[in-house]
Design a protein around this motif. Sequence first.
Motif, PDB file in Angstrom:
ATOM      1  N   VAL A 210       0.855  -1.197   0.000  1.00 18.37           N
ATOM      2  CA  VAL A 210       0.000   0.000   0.000  1.00 18.37           C
ATOM      3  C   VAL A 210       0.886   1.241   0.000  1.00 18.37           C
ATOM      4  O   VAL A 210       1.575   1.522   0.987  1.00 18.37           O
ATOM      5  CB  VAL A 210      -0.928   0.017   1.231  1.00 18.37           C
ATOM      6  N   PRO A 211       0.903   1.994  -1.072  1.00 13.73           N
ATOM      7  CA  PRO A 211       1.689   3.249  -1.095  1.00 13.73           C
ATOM      8  C   PRO A 211       0.960   4.356  -0.345  1.00 13.73           C
ATOM      9  O   PRO A 211      -0.250   4.520  -0.474  1.00 13.73           O
ATOM     10  CB  PRO A 211       1.795   3.568  -2.589  1.00 13.73           C
ATOM     11  N   ARG A 217      10.525   8.195   3.740  1.00 14.55           N
ATOM     12  CA  ARG A 217      11.324   7.128   3.117  1.00 14.55           C
ATOM     13  C   ARG A 217      11.845   6.146   4.148  1.00 14.55           C
ATOM     14  O   ARG A 217      12.002   4.965   3.868  1.00 14.55           O
ATOM     15  CB  ARG A 217      12.507   7.753   2.367  1.00 14.55           C
ATOM     16  N   ALA A 218      12.100   6.607   5.357  1.00 16.95           N
ATOM     17  CA  ALA A 218      12.631   5.724   6.393  1.00 16.95           C
ATOM     18  C   ALA A 218      11.649   4.612   6.754  1.00 16.95           C
ATOM     19  O   ALA A 218      12.048   3.576   7.283  1.00 16.95           O
ATOM     20  CB  ALA A 218      12.986   6.532   7.643  1.00 16.95           C
ATOM     21  N   ALA A 219      10.357   4.816   6.457  1.00 19.01           N
ATOM     22  CA  ALA A 219       9.347   3.811   6.800  1.00 19.01           C
ATOM     23  C   ALA A 219       8.984   2.933   5.618  1.00 19.01           C
ATOM     24  O   ALA A 219       8.085   2.082   5.725  1.00 19.01           O
ATOM     25  CB  ALA A 219       8.096   4.507   7.314  1.00 19.01           C
ATOM     26  N   LEU A 321       3.568   6.799  16.342  1.00 13.70           N
ATOM     27  CA  LEU A 321       4.719   5.931  16.083  1.00 13.70           C
ATOM     28  C   LEU A 321       5.802   6.772  15.409  1.00 13.70           C
ATOM     29  O   LEU A 321       5.550   7.909  14.981  1.00 13.70           O
ATOM     30  CB  LEU A 321       4.291   4.760  15.199  1.00 13.70           C
ATOM     31  N   PRO A 322       7.018   6.242  15.296  1.00 13.52           N
ATOM     32  CA  PRO A 322       8.107   7.048  14.714  1.00 13.52           C
ATOM     33  C   PRO A 322       7.817   7.593  13.324  1.00 13.52           C
ATOM     34  O   PRO A 322       8.286   8.679  12.978  1.00 13.52           O
ATOM     35  CB  PRO A 322       9.268   6.055  14.678  1.00 13.52           C
ATOM     36  N   TYR A 323       7.023   6.872  12.518  1.00 12.72           N
ATOM     37  CA  TYR A 323       6.857   7.279  11.120  1.00 12.72           C
ATOM     38  C   TYR A 323       5.435   7.692  10.739  1.00 12.72           C
ATOM     39  O   TYR A 323       5.229   8.297   9.692  1.00 12.72           O
ATOM     40  CB  TYR A 323       7.304   6.142  10.189  1.00 12.72           C
ATOM     41  N   ARG A 442       7.270   9.420  -1.889  1.00 16.63           N
ATOM     42  CA  ARG A 442       8.033  10.641  -2.082  1.00 16.63           C
ATOM     43  C   ARG A 442       9.531  10.353  -1.924  1.00 16.63           C
ATOM     44  O   ARG A 442       9.931   9.462  -1.195  1.00 16.63           O
ATOM     45  CB  ARG A 442       7.603  11.717  -1.104  1.00 16.63           C
ATOM     46  N   ALA A 443      10.316  11.109  -2.626  1.00 21.98           N
ATOM     47  CA  ALA A 443      11.765  10.886  -2.638  1.00 21.98           C
ATOM     48  C   ALA A 443      12.366  11.319  -1.303  1.00 21.98           C
ATOM     49  O   ALA A 443      11.846  12.194  -0.629  1.00 21.98           O
ATOM     50  CB  ALA A 443      12.395  11.682  -3.779  1.00 21.98           C
TER      51      ALA A 443
END
Length: 443
Positions: A210-211, A217-219, A321-323, A442-443
Amino acid sequence: MVIVFVLVALVAVAVLVLGHWYVWRRLVRDTTRGPGLARRAGTAVFVAGPLLMITALVAERSGAPFWLQRTLAWPGFLWMALALYLLLATVAGEAVRPLLRRSMARRASAATSVREPETVPAGAAQASGTQPAPVPSVRESVPSGSESVSGERAPAPSASEPAPEGPGEPSRRLVVSRVVGGAAAAVAAGTVGYGTYGVLRGPRVKRVTVPLAKLPRAAHGFRIAVVSDIHLGPVLGRGFAQRVVDTVNATRPDLIAVVGDLVDGSVKDLGPAAVPLAQLTARHGAYFVTGNHEYFSGAEQWVAEMRTLGLHPLENARTELPYFDLAGVNDLQGESEGQGPDFRKALGDRDPARACVLLAHQPVQIHEAVRHGVDLQLSGHTHGGQLWPGNLIAAAANPTVAGLDRYGDTQLYVSRGAGAWGPPTRVGAPSDVTVIELAATRA
């Protein structure tokens, strides 16, 4: 409201009675010669089956002694599934009956033609030098019992009519009924047997990517194991819970989401069956939201029990949560106890720049999720229809029956669930534990 409930109940009873009568007529009455042991045994089955089904439902909902629930559940709930597929198979058999009758009639006609003696013209017999056989007298040529009182010969059956069955031979109608009825019973029993085996062996793992536009990006690749509708109860117990837990842990998820309908019974009766849930392991923990069946079983007690087992209930609450934000809302059934879903409390003051994943048992809650800017809602409830063609009914009551869908900027994933309610049987809707892998865009 009471009048509507009574009318619906009367219609349900009428459908139940008429459906069972129709199947009994085709599978029992039409396949037996008359009142005898076979017909009495078949009738007893068609009386005991629905009675066991109704008493099993009443025992579960009324909180009857658990030993009684377990005694009634297996035969009662399995009959529920078997009766459905006996009805469907019997209805399908109506299309086969006329074809089978015509086929048997053609074979009987062909066999009669082969048995008729060949007539030799008198002239041909003289030309060949043979003498025609003497013509027997009328009394000699007529079988005993075929001569009328006036002495006239009884008419012989026409070649187009089938020869009558001999003593003890079943009629053509009886043969057709037995063939079609036997096939219908075999198909129904095989369907229910295979569907029950599919549930008892435990859920299979399904993986979905699922995008999410707001996911950092870290997640990327963050895995959420979604498990719903385990339905621990008088049929599915501790052994089944252990199979579900082992399946979830084998996926090595980052987070576990238990999205409702965990149980069908009280903590007193099913607390031991739920103990394996304490083994659920994920880096960011296991979270739980209520389903409608928790409110039939004592929701407050089960929420407390989940905390004891190490799960984190989200009662109209959110955790950062962190992300991304993880939120959860109570099931709609909680409104009957003043504990319904509160999206404002769960989502009202969050940072809209962060991605948000919402746990909500019923897919119909997606419309509130859209209004509150949720990125992904994880749900269950539908069982994917559980017993085909139940998916058609589920589709009429839910925006999405199973799988991933999109509503505006919000995505909805609906799990078919790990267990089963009522019959421990699934047809056309296999059970699953879904691993949602989040993807950053996303980049």
